[in-house]
Design an enzyme around this catalytic site. Structure first.
Site, PDB file in Angstrom:
ATOM      1  N   ASN A  11       3.195   0.516  -6.523  1.00 43.69           N
ATOM      2  CA  ASN A  11       3.844   0.803  -4.896  1.00 43.69           C
ATOM      3  C   ASN A  11       4.698  -0.820  -5.229  1.00 43.69           C
ATOM      4  OD1 ASN A  11       3.787  -0.393  -2.496  1.00 43.69           O
ATOM      5  ND2 ASN A  11       1.808   0.902  -2.532  1.00 43.69           N
ATOM      6  N   ALA A  12       6.108  -0.580  -4.753  1.00 45.57           N
ATOM      7  CA  ALA A  12       7.260  -1.771  -4.829  1.00 45.57           C
ATOM      8  C   ALA A  12       6.874  -2.620  -3.093  1.00 45.57           C
ATOM      9  CB  ALA A  12       8.506  -0.750  -4.743  1.00 45.57           C
ATOM     10  N   LYS A  14       4.612  -2.937  -1.346  1.00 45.25           N
ATOM     11  CA  LYS A  14       3.084  -3.715  -1.544  1.00 45.25           C
ATOM     12  C   LYS A  14       3.589  -5.823  -2.845  1.00 45.25           C
ATOM     13  CE  LYS A  14      -0.579  -2.205  -2.994  1.00 45.25           C
ATOM     14  NZ  LYS A  14      -2.094  -1.611  -3.362  1.00 45.25           N
ATOM     15  N   ASP A  69      -7.045  -3.815  -4.640  1.00 46.31           N
ATOM     16  CA  ASP A  69      -7.474  -2.823  -3.850  1.00 46.31           C
ATOM     17  C   ASP A  69      -8.013  -2.789  -2.602  1.00 46.31           C
ATOM     18  OD1 ASP A  69      -8.310   0.341  -4.445  1.00 46.31           O
ATOM     19  OD2 ASP A  69     -10.694  -0.143  -4.084  1.00 46.31           O
ATOM     20  N   SER A  70      -7.977  -1.907  -1.466  1.00 44.57           N
ATOM     21  CA  SER A  70      -7.597  -2.391  -0.117  1.00 44.57           C
ATOM     22  C   SER A  70      -7.857  -1.147   0.656  1.00 44.57           C
ATOM     23  CB  SER A  70      -6.288  -2.301   0.429  1.00 44.57           C
ATOM     24  OG  SER A  70      -4.963  -2.504  -0.422  1.00 44.57           O
ATOM     25  N   GLY A 153       1.076   3.352   5.165  1.00 45.58           N
ATOM     26  CA  GLY A 153      -0.829   3.811   4.869  1.00 45.58           C
ATOM     27  C   GLY A 153      -1.177   4.050   6.760  1.00 45.58           C
ATOM     28  N   TYR A 154      -2.287   3.188   6.603  1.00 46.78           N
ATOM     29  CA  TYR A 154      -2.676   3.213   8.196  1.00 46.78           C
ATOM     30  C   TYR A 154      -2.081   2.184   9.127  1.00 46.78           C
ATOM     31  CZ  TYR A 154      -5.927   6.558   5.597  1.00 46.78           C
ATOM     32  OH  TYR A 154      -6.069   7.025   4.599  1.00 46.78           O
ATOM     33  N   LYS A 175       2.883  -9.225  10.432  1.00 53.16           N
ATOM     34  CA  LYS A 175       1.872  -8.935  10.043  1.00 53.16           C
ATOM     35  C   LYS A 175       1.663  -9.866   8.538  1.00 53.16           C
ATOM     36  CE  LYS A 175       0.495  -5.017   7.443  1.00 53.16           C
ATOM     37  NZ  LYS A 175       0.991  -3.460   6.479  1.00 53.16           N
ATOM     38  N   HIS A 180      -4.662  -8.413   5.877  1.00 51.22           N
ATOM     39  CA  HIS A 180      -6.360  -8.352   4.911  1.00 51.22           C
ATOM     40  C   HIS A 180      -5.975  -8.965   3.965  1.00 51.22           C
ATOM     41  CE1 HIS A 180      -3.597  -4.359   4.773  1.00 51.22           C
ATOM     42  NE2 HIS A 180      -4.513  -3.705   3.811  1.00 51.22           N
TER      43      HIS A 180
END
Length: 198
Positions: A11-12, A14, A69-70, A153-154, A175, A180
């Site tokens: 995932n770029a 990330k 892992d999230s 994502g969410y 952010k 998280h």
């Protein structure tokens, strides 16, 4: 000693986010992307899956590996989607499908019962088998519709505690101060620094 670590993710987004988090904490760290095979994520917790990914990347590259892992844990759903967040709306890892399904499942849930948290397990694994894992949580609640263009994502349906905006309305640098992933990797940073001899 080399200051290069591999991020066990394709995932770029990330990789960019994590570089922004770690570079101020560990100056000179070089975080590179991973192009090897992805392991089957059959762990039963965020921590187990993060360690699986980091072990695979460390074994494949011979470099110390970081992985996370999230996902999102919704209180009224007993912590789901949880480890299934990326494929909640099907097997295609489609952000829009995931968000759509979650909103449909919560369509009759009142605002005061929409508490949720983004959860991240951050793992460090060396080729020699040294392992450390830390957990970070970003509390908030779920909106009734997607708002904002940033993030992934969410993020468009998550409103962090103390905010009047969704995570997708926050600038990336905002952010990155509170997410998280930032919380988990900030806790992991001392172990990374120790590995690098600092």
């Amino acid at each position: 000693m080399s200051r290069t670590l591999v991020l066990a993710s394709h995932n770029a987004n990330k990789l960019v986010e994590l570089r922004a988090v770690l570079e101020p904490l560990i100056p000179g760290i070089e975080l590179v992307g991973y192009d090897g095979p992805e392991p089957v994520e059959d762990g039963l917790s965020f921590e187990a899956n993060a360690l699986l990914k980091a072990r695979a990347a460390a074994a494949h590259t011979g470099l110390p590996a970081l992985a996370d892992d999230s996902g999102i844990a919704v209180e009224v759903l007993g912590g789901s989607p949880g480890i299934f967040s990326a494929r909640w709306g099907g097997h295609a890892r489609d952000d829009r499908a995931n968000v759509k399904l979650l909103l449909e499942q919560l369509s009759d849930i009142a605002e005061e019962h929409r508490a949720a948290g983004f959860v991240c397990a951050a793992a460090l694994v060396t080729p020699e088998g040294h392992e450390v894992c830390e957990l970070g949580v970003w509390q908030g609640s779920l909106l009734t519709e997607a708002v904002g263009e940033n993030g992934f994502g969410y993020d468009p349906i998550f409103m962090p505690e103390g905010e009047r905006r969704s995570a997708a309305e926050m600038r990336p640098e905002e952010k990155n101060l509170v997410s998280h992933r930032t919380r988990a990797f900030t806790q992991l940073a001392p172990a990374i620094a120790e590995l690098l001899g600092e």
